[in-house]
Design an enzyme around this catalytic site. Structure first.
Site, PDB file in Angstrom:
ATOM      1  CD  GLU A 232       5.299  -7.980 -15.297  1.00  0.00           C
ATOM      2  OE1 GLU A 232       4.451  -8.131 -16.188  1.00  0.00           O
ATOM      3  OE2 GLU A 232       5.012  -7.601 -14.153  1.00  0.00           O
TER       4      GLU A 232
ATOM      5  CD  GLU B  27      -3.540  -1.169  -9.465  1.00  0.00           C
ATOM      6  OE1 GLU B  27      -2.304  -1.290  -9.479  1.00  0.00           O
ATOM      7  OE2 GLU B  27      -4.113  -0.193  -8.960  1.00  0.00           O
TER       8      GLU B  27
END
Ligand code: NAD
Length: 475
Positions: free
Chosen positions: A379, A245
């Site tokens: 990010e 994840e």
């Protein structure tokens, strides 16, 4: 002061094989709030041995026994509500209202949901010529990040226990105390010895030892793409199954029938929630060209309604970054945006006025930049958003999908047809239309470099299972 220099192995707290400790800092005060042990490969070996020894009996427990166990865990977890809220607020800097409504609640919901899902979960299936059986995968290594200290751990534990797998957990060293409190919950709930083991320490030592351990059957990892790559490399050595994840750079597509206030509020809350340290945060917003100027004005006007400051204050919307390093990373990205000529709508470098102590950033929005710019593609994991305008929805969808990530996406507007159309065409694992209520039974995970596999509910349980086919099974 929290002081934990032991690991939890085979149902008891045992001395670490190492005297070294890691300090844990409250990011709002910059003060040390405790220490944890810096575990070693030997500690991981002991934990894996305990998990292996417990596997046979735990994997043979009945579904009903495991439902009971998950319900006991949920009950013990609820009893410690105030402690969880306090610990998460202190170690992460999460505002107390967010710690309660989101951090605490998400952890609890995963245990409750797993118990519920398990009731209707079929571990076997009789087909015309075959019998299919799903069985626990074995010993699972769980490695988790700091941004949701109970959610990330609980979703993995709930799925593992529902499946009948035993585990070794290594939580993030920045936020270990929520996992230690969770250990108390598991002990009181009656998790059998060896089924749950906790080894604290650094990723490079403990995390690496778990992902390269030959007797770990499965690694479930949540964290950055860089570390995800290392986990994958280690797992490749003995063809270990993994679930990853990872990060995101999610789009928010605003339809032209959206009112400006909704667009502005969606944008601000998306980047300021958990101080932007949310893997699913919408950080690239696409708005119709005609809406740009009113949107900018509205964001400036509404910003004071989202106060930044002391996480212990119930009115605080945004607390500090988790650490000095994370604060510096955010500062560097904001400076990069400015250096590359992007225009600041709000925010910028430095700390907000009046906040000299604590790793506080400013809620920051940039407009008039290229979608290929670093701050629009990487990010940041902080409260930084980039704003883009579009002429046609086709253009917006294409740009929304121009990213290496595919974790989440958001669509805001009124026209049901357009909302559904955009939602279906964003290449990501979780799309939210307008307010879209949370659903703990729905799968969670990413497309592209946002990950491999799914968590939550029945899909999460499937990750911790192996599938066996038996031909010629006597009926
Ligand atoms: P990180 O990758 O630095 O660390 C995550 C965990 O991995 C920590 O426990 C760390 O100690 C451990 N680790 C570090 N090096 C390791 C190594 N060599 N081998 C094994 N383990 C190692 O991530 P972080 O800074 O804690 O968290 C932020 C990242 O997590 C962001 O990229 C964010 O998007 C991602 N994240 C993803 C999700 C999701 O569900 N997709 C959820 C939350 C956070």
């Amino acid at each position: 002061m929290y002081h934990y220099t032991k690991h939890f192995i085979n149902g008891e707290w045992v001395e670490s094989t190492n005297n070294e400790t890691i300090d844990v800092i409250n990011p709002a005060t910059e003060q040390k709030i405790g220490t944890i042990s810096s575990g070693t490969k030997e500690d991981v070996d002991k934990a894996v041995k305990a998990a292996r020894a417990a596997f046979l009996s735990f994997s043979n427990t009945t579904k009903e026994e495991r439902i009971q166990l998950l319900e006991n865990i949920a009950r013990e977890y609820e009893k410690r509500k105030d402690n969880f809220i306090k610990v998460i607020t202190e170690e992460l800097g999460s505002p107390v209202s967010f710690s309660e409504k989101t951090q605490y609640a998400m952890g609890l919901n995963h245990f409750k949901e797993a118990a519920k899902v398990l009731r209707d979960f079929d571990f076997s299936e009789q087909r015309e010529h075959s019998y299919i059986q799903k069985e626990a995968i074995g010993v699972a290594g769980l490695i988790t990040p700091w941004n949701f200290p109970t959610n990330q751990v609980a979703t993995k534990l709930a799925s593992a226990f529902a499946a009948g797998s035993t585990v070794i957990l290594k939580p993030a060293s920045q936020t270990p105390f929520a996992a230690i409190l969770l250990t108390e919950v598991l002990q009181k709930a009656g998790v059998p010895n060896g089924v749950f083991n906790l080894v604290n320490g650094s990723g490079s030592i403990v995390g690496n030892a778990i992902s390269s351990h030959p007797d770990v059957d499965f690694v479930s990892f949540t964290g950055s793409g860089q570390v995800g790559t290392k986990i994958m490399e280690n797992a490749a050595q003995d063809i270990k199954k993994i679930a990853l994840e990872l990060g995101g750079k999610s789009p928010i597509v605003v339809l032209e029938d959206t009112d400006v206030e909704t667009a502005a509020r969606t944008a601000i809350s998306n980047i300021a929630k958990n101080t932007g340290q949310v893997c699913t945060a919408g950080t690239r917003i696409f708005i119709p060209k005609a809406m740009h100027d009113p949107f900018v004005e509205k964001v400036k006007k509404l910003l004071p309604e989202y106060p930044v400051g002391d996480p212990k204050d119930r009115d605080t919307f945004m607390g500090p970054q988790v650490s000095k390093d994370q604060w510096q990373t955010v500062q560097d990205y904001i400076q990069l945006g400015i250096d590359n000529g992007a225009e600041l709508i709000v925010g910028g470098t430095g700390k907000p006025d009046g906040l000299t102590t604590g790793y506080y950033s400013k809620i920051t929005m940039f407009t008039h930049l290229d979608h290929n710019d670093t701050i629009a593609q990487e990010e940041i994991f902080g409260p930084v958003m980039t704003v883009f305008t579009y002429d046609t929805l086709e253009e917006a969808i294409e740009l929304a999908n121009t990213t290496i990530y595919g974790l989440a996406g958001y669509v805001v507007g009124k026209d049901p047809k357009q909302l559904a159309n955009v939602a279906k065409r964003i290449r990501a694992g979780r799309i939210t239309i307008n307010e879209g209520k949370a659903d703990f039974s729905a799968p969670f995970g990413g497309f592209k470099q946002s990950g491999i596999g799914r968590e939550w509910g029945d899909y999460g349980i499937e990750e911790f299972l192996e599938i066996k086919t038996i031909l010629g099974m006597p009926k």
